[in-house]
Design a protein around this motif. Structure first.
Motif, PDB file in Angstrom:
ATOM      1  N   UNK A  21     -26.049 -13.414  12.684  1.00 16.15           N
ATOM      2  CA  UNK A  21     -25.152 -12.545  13.414  1.00 16.15           C
ATOM      3  C   UNK A  21     -25.742 -11.133  13.433  1.00 16.15           C
ATOM      4  N   UNK A  22     -25.674 -10.484  14.558  1.00 19.34           N
ATOM      5  CA  UNK A  22     -26.222  -9.148  14.696  1.00 19.34           C
ATOM      6  C   UNK A  22     -25.331  -8.119  14.026  1.00 19.34           C
ATOM      7  N   UNK A  23     -25.963  -7.051  13.581  1.00 14.72           N
ATOM      8  CA  UNK A  23     -25.231  -5.979  12.909  1.00 14.72           C
ATOM      9  C   UNK A  23     -24.225  -5.318  13.858  1.00 14.72           C
ATOM     10  N   UNK A  24     -24.585  -5.214  15.128  1.00 14.07           N
ATOM     11  CA  UNK A  24     -23.694  -4.613  16.126  1.00 14.07           C
ATOM     12  C   UNK A  24     -22.421  -5.420  16.306  1.00 14.07           C
ATOM     13  N   UNK A  25     -22.549  -6.764  16.311  1.00 16.11           N
ATOM     14  CA  UNK A  25     -21.372  -7.611  16.452  1.00 16.11           C
ATOM     15  C   UNK A  25     -20.461  -7.511  15.227  1.00 16.11           C
ATOM     16  N   UNK A  26     -21.047  -7.396  14.059  1.00 15.61           N
ATOM     17  CA  UNK A  26     -20.264  -7.254  12.829  1.00 15.61           C
ATOM     18  C   UNK A  26     -19.483  -5.942  12.852  1.00 15.61           C
ATOM     19  N   UNK A  27     -20.165  -4.878  13.256  1.00 15.78           N
ATOM     20  CA  UNK A  27     -19.485  -3.575  13.342  1.00 15.78           C
ATOM     21  C   UNK A  27     -18.350  -3.609  14.357  1.00 15.78           C
ATOM     22  N   UNK A  28     -18.598  -4.248  15.484  1.00 17.42           N
ATOM     23  CA  UNK A  28     -17.573  -4.330  16.525  1.00 17.42           C
ATOM     24  C   UNK A  28     -16.367  -5.140  16.039  1.00 17.42           C
ATOM     25  N   UNK A  29     -16.623  -6.255  15.349  1.00 19.21           N
ATOM     26  CA  UNK A  29     -15.536  -7.079  14.815  1.00 19.21           C
ATOM     27  C   UNK A  29     -14.750  -6.322  13.744  1.00 19.21           C
ATOM     28  N   UNK A  30     -15.464  -5.605  12.889  1.00 17.82           N
ATOM     29  CA  UNK A  30     -14.811  -4.818  11.845  1.00 17.82           C
ATOM     30  C   UNK A  30     -13.960  -3.708  12.456  1.00 17.82           C
ATOM     31  N   UNK A  31     -14.501  -3.031  13.471  1.00 14.28           N
ATOM     32  CA  UNK A  31     -13.743  -1.970  14.145  1.00 14.28           C
ATOM     33  C   UNK A  31     -12.488  -2.537  14.799  1.00 14.28           C
ATOM     34  N   UNK A  32     -12.585  -3.689  15.431  1.00 13.31           N
ATOM     35  CA  UNK A  32     -11.421  -4.326  16.058  1.00 13.31           C
ATOM     36  C   UNK A  32     -10.368  -4.699  15.029  1.00 13.31           C
ATOM     37  N   UNK A  33     -10.814  -5.210  13.896  1.00 18.65           N
ATOM     38  CA  UNK A  33      -9.868  -5.571  12.825  1.00 18.65           C
ATOM     39  C   UNK A  33      -9.166  -4.338  12.281  1.00 18.65           C
ATOM     40  N   UNK A  34      -9.891  -3.249  12.088  1.00 18.03           N
ATOM     41  CA  UNK A  34      -9.285  -2.011  11.590  1.00 18.03           C
ATOM     42  C   UNK A  34      -8.268  -1.450  12.577  1.00 18.03           C
ATOM     43  N   UNK A  35      -8.579  -1.500  13.852  1.00 21.00           N
ATOM     44  CA  UNK A  35      -7.640  -1.030  14.872  1.00 21.00           C
ATOM     45  C   UNK A  35      -6.386  -1.893  14.871  1.00 21.00           C
ATOM     46  N   UNK A  36      -6.538  -3.202  14.732  1.00 23.02           N
ATOM     47  CA  UNK A  36      -5.377  -4.096  14.689  1.00 23.02           C
ATOM     48  C   UNK A  36      -4.497  -3.783  13.479  1.00 23.02           C
ATOM     49  N   UNK A  37      -5.104  -3.606  12.301  1.00 18.72           N
ATOM     50  CA  UNK A  37      -4.324  -3.250  11.112  1.00 18.72           C
ATOM     51  C   UNK A  37      -3.634  -1.913  11.282  1.00 18.72           C
ATOM     52  N   UNK A  38      -4.320  -0.959  11.882  1.00 20.31           N
ATOM     53  CA  UNK A  38      -3.728   0.353  12.111  1.00 20.31           C
ATOM     54  C   UNK A  38      -2.487   0.228  12.987  1.00 20.31           C
ATOM     55  N   UNK A  39      -2.563  -0.557  14.037  1.00 17.77           N
ATOM     56  CA  UNK A  39      -1.406  -0.754  14.919  1.00 17.77           C
ATOM     57  C   UNK A  39      -0.260  -1.447  14.186  1.00 17.77           C
ATOM     58  N   UNK A  40      -0.591  -2.445  13.390  1.00 19.47           N
ATOM     59  CA  UNK A  40       0.445  -3.159  12.623  1.00 19.47           C
ATOM     60  C   UNK A  40       1.182  -2.194  11.707  1.00 19.47           C
ATOM     61  N   UNK A  41       0.439  -1.387  10.954  1.00 18.04           N
ATOM     62  CA  UNK A  41       1.075  -0.456  10.020  1.00 18.04           C
ATOM     63  C   UNK A  41       1.846   0.635  10.755  1.00 18.04           C
ATOM     64  N   UNK A  42       1.362   1.081  11.906  1.00 20.40           N
ATOM     65  CA  UNK A  42       2.064   2.078  12.707  1.00 20.40           C
ATOM     66  C   UNK A  42       3.426   1.535  13.137  1.00 20.40           C
ATOM     67  N   UNK A  43       3.440   0.345  13.734  1.00 17.35           N
ATOM     68  CA  UNK A  43       4.705  -0.216  14.198  1.00 17.35           C
ATOM     69  C   UNK A  43       5.612  -0.627  13.045  1.00 17.35           C
ATOM     70  N   UNK A  44       5.034  -1.080  11.941  1.00 18.82           N
ATOM     71  CA  UNK A  44       5.841  -1.383  10.760  1.00 18.82           C
ATOM     72  C   UNK A  44       6.528  -0.109  10.248  1.00 18.82           C
ATOM     73  N   UNK A  45       5.783   0.995  10.198  1.00 22.21           N
ATOM     74  CA  UNK A  45       6.359   2.272   9.779  1.00 22.21           C
ATOM     75  C   UNK A  45       7.481   2.712  10.691  1.00 22.21           C
ATOM     76  N   UNK A  46       7.285   2.552  11.995  1.00 24.12           N
ATOM     77  CA  UNK A  46       8.337   2.886  12.961  1.00 24.12           C
ATOM     78  C   UNK A  46       9.579   2.027  12.727  1.00 24.12           C
TER      79      UNK A  46
END
Length: 166
Positions: free
Chosen positions: A1-26
């Protein structure tokens, strides 16, 4: 697996968690406000800190901005159509420094009248009454009562002007 794909997947996962916690807080903030003051149309940001919510009397159509702290040790009364801007600090509690350590908690209630606007990062301490339609400027330190229709600001807060048309 390429390093770029890993970074992209990690960034997507972090954004998803951020949205979950934002809406949970709301959701948590909304349910806390709805349960404490049902039918009042209170709008508060999820980052609002409310200490002793059972000691807060809330009017209708109250808007509370982000990062506001309401410390109601001795009780806070918010009348109808109060607006509290970002980062305001409203605290009724203090410590009795005349006794021995650990210091005893003491407090004085705060009353905020109908139609009051509290500016960003204003500080309002216990024992203060703010009259109807008054404006507390951003960054003001309110230690004494504010008359109705007054515009106050500074540290300590003093009357700057009177609202137009009053």
């Amino acid at each position: 697996m390429e390093l770029g794909l890993v970074r992209k997947a990690l960034a997507s996962a972090l954004i998803a968690f951020d949205r979950i916690f934002y809406y949970y807080g709301r959701l948590v903030a909304y349910s806390r406000i709805y349960l404490n003051w049902p039918g009042k149309r209170v709008v508060a940001d999820y980052s609002t800190i409310v200490k002793f919510p059972e000691r807060i009397t809330m009017g209708k159509d109250v808007w509370i901005g982000s990062d506001v702290s309401l410390g109601a040790y001795a009780g806070i009364e918010l009348a109808d159509r109060v607006r509290i801007s970002h980062g305001a600090f409203i605290e009724t509690g203090s410590l009795d420094l005349s006794g021995d350590v650990p210091y005893e908690h003491v407090g004085k209630p705060i009353k905020i009248g109908r139609g009051v606007w509290i500016g960003a990062h204003a500080i309002i301490l216990g024992g203060v009454t703010i009259g109807e339609q008054a404006v507390v400027a951003a960054g003001a330190l309110v230690l004494k009562d504010v008359p109705a229709n007054a515009v106050v600001g500074g540290n300590p807060a003093r009357q700057i002007s009177q609202r137009p048309g009053t």
